[in-house]
Write a protein that holds these residues in place. Structure first.
Motif, mmCIF file in Angstrom:
data_model
loop_
_atom_site.group_PDB
_atom_site.id
_atom_site.type_symbol
_atom_site.label_atom_id
_atom_site.label_comp_id
_atom_site.label_asym_id
_atom_site.label_seq_id
_atom_site.Cartn_x
_atom_site.Cartn_y
_atom_site.Cartn_z
ATOM 1 N N UNK A 1 0.797 -1.221 0.000
ATOM 2 C CA UNK A 1 0.000 0.000 0.000
ATOM 3 C C UNK A 1 0.835 1.278 0.000
ATOM 4 N N UNK A 2 1.979 1.233 0.662
ATOM 5 C CA UNK A 2 2.817 2.422 0.748
ATOM 6 C C UNK A 2 3.314 2.919 -0.587
ATOM 7 N N UNK A 3 3.257 2.073 -1.601
ATOM 8 C CA UNK A 3 3.776 2.458 -2.912
ATOM 9 C C UNK A 3 2.864 3.453 -3.619
ATOM 10 N N UNK A 4 1.602 3.523 -3.196
ATOM 11 C CA UNK A 4 0.686 4.442 -3.869
ATOM 12 C C UNK A 4 1.124 5.894 -3.700
ATOM 13 N N UNK A 5 1.614 6.245 -2.520
ATOM 14 C CA UNK A 5 2.044 7.626 -2.293
ATOM 15 C C UNK A 5 3.295 7.965 -3.099
ATOM 16 N N UNK A 6 4.087 6.944 -3.426
ATOM 17 C CA UNK A 6 5.297 7.154 -4.228
ATOM 18 C C UNK A 6 4.946 7.352 -5.699
ATOM 19 N N UNK A 7 4.029 6.518 -6.196
ATOM 20 C CA UNK A 7 3.743 6.508 -7.630
ATOM 21 C C UNK A 7 2.602 7.433 -8.056
ATOM 22 N N UNK A 8 1.685 7.758 -7.140
ATOM 23 C CA UNK A 8 0.529 8.549 -7.542
ATOM 24 C C UNK A 8 0.883 9.853 -8.248
ATOM 25 N N UNK A 9 1.899 10.602 -7.810
ATOM 26 C CA UNK A 9 2.216 11.861 -8.503
ATOM 27 C C UNK A 9 2.621 11.686 -9.968
ATOM 28 N N UNK A 10 2.955 10.454 -10.359
ATOM 29 C CA UNK A 10 3.410 10.219 -11.728
ATOM 30 C C UNK A 10 2.275 9.947 -12.703
ATOM 31 N N UNK A 11 1.066 9.742 -12.172
ATOM 32 C CA UNK A 11 -0.042 9.315 -13.032
ATOM 33 C C UNK A 11 -1.288 10.169 -12.786
ATOM 34 N N UNK A 12 -1.984 10.555 -13.855
ATOM 35 C CA UNK A 12 -3.208 11.328 -13.692
ATOM 36 C C UNK A 12 -4.410 10.478 -13.283
ATOM 37 N N UNK A 13 -4.310 9.142 -13.376
ATOM 38 C CA UNK A 13 -5.408 8.295 -12.926
ATOM 39 C C UNK A 13 -5.199 7.954 -11.456
#
Length: 213
Positions: A78-90
Motif C-alpha cells: 500500500x505504501x507504494x501508492x504515495x510514491x507513484x501517484x504523482x506520476x499518473x493522472x489516474x
C-alpha cells in the motif's frame, strides 16, 4: 470503462472479481500481476528500489491500457501508492483504504493478517487518520501461501483461530488480505468483521461516478 487491478498473488483474483461482479458487472477488469513481488517483500521487509521498479512496470502497463483507475489488491504494498501517484493522472487506490476508512468509525480496531509486512502499512494509515484509535494486531506470517499449496482448510482454521483470539477485545475486526475474504462467511464473531474487496470495488465505482473525492 476499464479498471486495472494490480496483484502480487493469485489468491486475490477471485475475491476482487466477485466484488466487481456484485457492484459493477459491466466494468471491464484488466489484471496485472507479478507473483515475485511478495517473496521480495517478505525477504526485505520494506519497499526496496527493485520492488518499486517492478511495481511501477505494472502501473505503467495499466496506465497505457487507458484505464479509469487502478486498484491494488495486496495490502503489503500500500505504501507504494504515495510514491507513484504523482506520476499518473489516474487514481491509484490502496488495496484496503475503503475498509480502513470504514473501520475508523470505531475507536478500537482489530487487525488479522497473514503477511507479516501488512500490519505496519495498515496501522500507519489508521493512526495517520486518527492518532487516538487503539489497534490490536495479530499476524500468522506466511500462511497466505497455504492457499496456493491447496491447504485451504488449514489456512482458514488458522485465520479463524486469530479471530477467536481477538473477538470481544476490539469493536471491529479487519481481515487484512483479500485472500481471507471467504473466511468471513464461515464465522460469526460478536463484533462486526470487515473485508476489503467489496468496499474497494464500491469505492472505485464511486470514483468513476464522481461521487468520491
Amino acid at each position: 470503462m476499464k479498471i486495472a487491478l494490480i496483484h502480487a498473488t493469485t489468491t486475490a483474483l477471485k475475491p476482487i472479481e466477485r466484488a466487481f461482479q456484485t457492484v459493477a458487472p459491466n466494468i471491464e477488469l484488466l489484471h496485472f500481476m507479478d507473483t515475485g513481488l511478495l517473496a521480495l517483500m517478505e525477504k526485505s521487509g520494506k519497499l526496496t528500489p527493485e520492488i518499486i521498479r517492478r511495481f511501477s512496470a505494472l502501473v505503467n502497463l495499466a496506465y497505457d491500457s487507458r484505464v479509469s483507475c487502478i486498484q491494488l489488491t495486496c495490502s503489503a504494498f500500500n505504501g507504494i501508492t504515495s510514491i507513484l501517484q504523482p506520476l499518473y493522472p489516474v487514481k491509484l487506490f490502496r488495496s484496503d483504504e475503503a475498509m480502513l476508512d470504514e473501520a475508523l468509525r470505531y475507536s478500537t480496531i482489530g487487525l488479522i493478517s497473514t503477511v507479516k509486512e501488512t500490519p505496519i502499512a495498515l496501522q500507519n494509515y489508521l493512526l495517520d487518520k486518527n492518532p487516538d484509535c487503539k489497534i490490536v494486531s495479530l499476524v500468522d506470517p506466511g500462511i497466505i501461501h497455504l492457499l496456493s499449496q491447496g491447504r485451504r482448510k488449514e489456512h482458514d482454521d488458522r485465520v479463524k483461530k486469530m479471530v477467536k483470539q481477538l473477538d470481544g477485545k476490539t469493536e471491529v475486526i479487519l481481515l487484512s488480505q483479500y485472500s481471507m475474504e471467504h473466511v468471513a462467511k464461515q464465522i460469526n464473531p460478536s463484533v462486526p468483521i470487515l473485508t476489503a474487496p467489496l468496499l474497494s470495488a464500491k469505492r472505485c465505482l464511486d470514483h468513476l461516478n464522481g461521487t468520491f473525492r
